[in-house]
Every structure is written in C-alpha cells, then in structure tokens.
Design a protein around this motif. Structure first.
Motif, PDB file in Angstrom:
ATOM      1  N   TYR A 241       3.881   9.797   3.369  1.00 14.45           N
ATOM      2  CA  TYR A 241       3.695   9.899   1.924  1.00 14.45           C
ATOM      3  C   TYR A 241       2.487  10.769   1.573  1.00 14.45           C
ATOM      4  N   VAL A 242       1.429  10.648   2.373  1.00 16.73           N
ATOM      5  CA  VAL A 242       0.233  11.446   2.095  1.00 16.73           C
ATOM      6  C   VAL A 242       0.504  12.922   2.404  1.00 16.73           C
TER       7      VAL A 242
ATOM      8  N   SER B 272       3.131   5.626   5.757  1.00 16.04           N
ATOM      9  CA  SER B 272       1.849   5.847   5.075  1.00 16.04           C
ATOM     10  C   SER B 272       1.416   7.302   5.243  1.00 16.04           C
TER      11      SER B 272
ATOM     12  N   TYR C 111       0.838  -1.207   0.000  1.00 18.81           N
ATOM     13  CA  TYR C 111       0.000   0.000   0.000  1.00 18.81           C
ATOM     14  C   TYR C 111       0.873   1.259   0.000  1.00 18.81           C
ATOM     15  N   ASN C 112       1.960   1.209   0.749  1.00 14.34           N
ATOM     16  CA  ASN C 112       2.849   2.373   0.798  1.00 14.34           C
ATOM     17  C   ASN C 112       3.510   2.634  -0.553  1.00 14.34           C
TER      18      ASN C 112
ATOM     19  N   ALA D 294      -4.639   9.689  -2.427  1.00 11.92           N
ATOM     20  CA  ALA D 294      -3.724   9.155  -1.419  1.00 11.92           C
ATOM     21  C   ALA D 294      -4.382   9.163  -0.044  1.00 11.92           C
TER      22      ALA D 294
ATOM     23  N   CYS E 271       2.553  14.284  -0.274  1.00  6.86           N
ATOM     24  CA  CYS E 271       1.734  14.437  -1.477  1.00  6.86           C
ATOM     25  C   CYS E 271       1.021  15.794  -1.464  1.00  6.86           C
TER      26      CYS E 271
ATOM     27  N   LEU F 185      -5.220   6.050   2.490  1.00  2.46           N
ATOM     28  CA  LEU F 185      -4.754   6.058   3.878  1.00  2.46           C
ATOM     29  C   LEU F 185      -5.913   5.841   4.846  1.00  2.46           C
TER      30      LEU F 185
ATOM     31  N   LEU G 218       1.052   4.603  -2.361  1.00  3.50           N
ATOM     32  CA  LEU G 218       1.028   5.961  -1.805  1.00  3.50           C
ATOM     33  C   LEU G 218       2.230   6.770  -2.288  1.00  3.50           C
TER      34      LEU G 218
END
Length: 391
Positions: free
Chosen positions: A86-87, A83, A38-39, A57, A90, A61, A42
């Motif tokens: 990364y968001v 996680s 999942y990461n 994203a 973003c 999450l 992301l």
C-alpha cells in the motif's frame, strides 16, 4: 474506513489513535488494533490525492516495522506484505508529483526493508507488479525500461513454474502483462508492437496451461484490457500495417467474446478507438493508406451500430484526423469530413479535439461553413447541443 471514503484522513488517523489509547488503558483484546486495521488506514492514504499521503503512509509503516524491534512504547501491530504494498502504491500514484527516479529509489528502499522483516504471507507478484508499473510510468527513452519490465515478468513466471506451480503468490497475473505491454508502448522501438503481441501470446498460453484442469484463474485472463494495451502499442508504433494488425486483434477479441459469452472479452469504447487511432495515423504507400482508410471507416460504422458501445468525442476526432492523414483528394476528403462532423454535432460530441481535427483536415472557409460562423482569435460560438455529451 468510513472517514476514508469521505476523504477525511485526519479523522481516520484520529480514530486509530483513540482506539489504540483505549486498548492500552483497558487491556481489552477486543480493542487491540490489528495489522488489518492499520492496513485499512494505509489503503485510505494510498487512495488519497493529498500530496502528503506518501509521507504519512510511510511514517505509519515505519511505526509498524519499529514495533517488531520493540522500539516504540505504545502498541503497534507488525507490518505484513500488504502494508508495504500500500505504501509503495501510494508513492506510485503520486509519481507525477515527484521525480520518477525518487519514486523508484523509494520503492527499492521499501523492498529492502520488507526483505528484512518477517513476512510469512508474502505476495511477491504484487511487489513485482508495482515495480513493473513504475517502469511503465517512467517514460524512459529507448527500450531499457521495457526490457527491464519484461525481465522482471519472465523471472516471476519462471520462479512460479519452477516451484511446481504450488505457490500462487508467485504467479504473475494479467496486470503484470498489461504493465509490461504498456512499457513497450512507451518506447520508440520498431519492435515494440511485435513484443507486445508476443506477450499476449505468452499470457494466453500460460492461461491455457493453468486452466486446463478446470481451475478458475480470473486474474489471468487475456481479456479486453490486455488486448487494448496491445492495440494501443500497435497504434503508437510506426508500422505501416498497424491498422490491419489492430483490426485482426479486434476480430480475435470479438471471436473470444462470442465463444465465451464473457463480458470481460467484449470489445469496448477503447477497443474501437484503438483501431481507429492505428488507422488514422498510418503512414506509408498509397496502398497502405487506402487499406487503413477502409479499416477506419469500417470500424467507425461498426461502433455506431453496436448496441452496447457508443462512440465518444475522441472517436469522431480521430476519424477527422484520419481524413487529414489518409485522404489526399480534397473533394473526397471534404465529403467525408462534413458527414463525420455533422454526426458529431447531432450526437453532441463536438469537443475542442474535434474542432482542432476539423481545422487540420479542411481549409478555414469550409470549416467556418460547418461551424456556422467565422473563426477568430476569440474562437467561435457553437450551439450547446453540439457539446452536450462531451465529458
């Protein structure tokens, strides 16, 4: 990951959905999507330039967060600190398309969510770095953003040192200092350059403490990236001695490179341009301008003889700007301007910036002679060879 590299986010998301469906149908643990899977998605969204990437994203999450509370029917792994990071990143990378206040609020909201989740491998410095980087991009007037960023940095540093330096996830890195220095570079404060230099000194002292037992700390080096950030802050300042200060920083960096033979300390194109920029925009007494002119000419000559670094169109444009600002004697100025412009033309670096700087430094007739034609509202045609290396 392959679909992400190709820029096809829809295919990457579709692949994850198919993997999840196959796992739920077969129960085969080898097909179970992990947090790392999942990461990866992301991270793909984080690097995407799609305007909807932050929203997509965050939705992913929130599915991971909901899975911790068993609020969704199909399988989704739990979120970890990466996680959230990364968001946040973003949103940060899309901050120019959004209001900085809304991005700050979103980062704050996500940090609150993260604190409520169980994150045994929390990398606190990554989150703090995001907040400091956000402040550096906020372009707030005054020094409030820089003061806030510095407070976050020193709080992280104190927390690490008070914890007997055991938890490396709490340790700030060079990026922490660079973003904070950039915050000072955005201010109109008279003390901005001095504060940036103090941060460099703090980093170098901290690096020395951390490596005194022979421990490798690559992410903590006060290398050319950090020196460039400090020099850029000096260049933006109103200090009358900013040319000399930038030159001194350049020489310190050069000395570190010669001592360590580490390429990370090698002065690069930005380093040279930062010194020239500081010199070109120096204001003050006749003596201050003459000193800045000497620094500018010496640095320009130095980059042209450096076997590893080449000038670019910005280099030539800044030198022409410096002629306009530092040389009051028009005859002397025209001699220097012609010399610099002909070098730019020969090396293929005549950009719009170079032409604008030329026009600002001389009168129209002199500029027309160098350009080889008359200047009109439609511009002027110049040989393609003159622009061949402009990026």
């Amino acid at each position: 990951k392959g679909w992400g590299i190709s820029g096809n986010i829809d295919e990457a998301e579709g692949l994850l959905r198919r993997l999840t469906a196959r796992y739920e149908e077969s129960g085969d643990e080898c097909l179970q999507p992990t947090t790392q899977v999942y990461n990866t998605l992301l991270k793909i969204l984080m690097k995407s330039k799609n305007m909807r990437s932050p929203e997509r994203a965050e939705n992913l999450l929130r599915q991971m967060i909901a899975s911790e509370c068993a609020e969704i029917e199909h399988f989704v792994p739990n979120a970890d600190t990466d996680s959230f990071r990364y968001v946040m990143e973003c949103y940060l990378r899309n901050s120019r398309k959004m209001k900085s206040t809304s991005v700050a609020e979103k980062v704050e909201e996500l940090e609150t969510l993260m604190d409520k989740c169980e994150n045994p491998n929390s990398n606190h410095h990554d989150i703090v770095n995001i907040k400091i980087k956000l402040l550096s991009q906020s372009r707030q007037k005054g020094s409030s953003a820089a003061e806030e960023a510095e407070a976050l940095l020193f709080d992280m540093l104190e927390r690490y040192q008070s914890g007997q330096r055991e938890d490396k996830t709490e340790r700030p890195n060079a990026a922490s200092f660079i973003h904070t220095i950039n915050c000072w570079g955005n201010t109109k404060s008279n003390e901005s350059a001095q504060r940036a230099s103090k941060l460099l000194a703090t980093l170098e002292e901290f690096y020395g403490d951390e490596t005194k037992d022979g421990v490798e700390c690559e992410d903590l080096k006060g290398d050319a990236r950090v020196y460039n950030a400090v020099m850029k802050t000096w260049a933006r300042s109103k200090s009358k001695s900013k040319a000399l200060e930038s030159k001194a920083l350049f020489e310190r960096l050069q000395s570190l490179y010669e001592k360590t033979k580490d390429d990370d300390f090698a002065p690069n194109q930005k380093t040279y341009n930062n010194v020239i920029n500081a010199a070109a925009y120096t204001r003050g007494s006749k003596e201050a301008c003459q000193a800045a002119l000497r620094v500018m000419v010496e640095t320009f000559n130095l980059i042209r003889t450096d076997n590893h670094v080449d000038p670019n169109h910005v280099t030539f444009g800044l030198v022409l700007k410096g002629c306009s600002n530092l040389v009051s004697d028009m005859k002397k100025r025209e001699v220097i301007v012609e010399n610099v412009f002909r070098k730019a033309a020969r090396d293929g670096f005549v950009s719009d910036f170079v032409i604008d700087s030329l026009l600002a430094a001389t009168d129209a007739s002199f500029a027309e002679r160098l350009l080889g034609g008359s200047i009109s509202d439609d511009g002027i045609q110049i040989p393609g060879e003159w622009t061949r290396n402009v990026n």
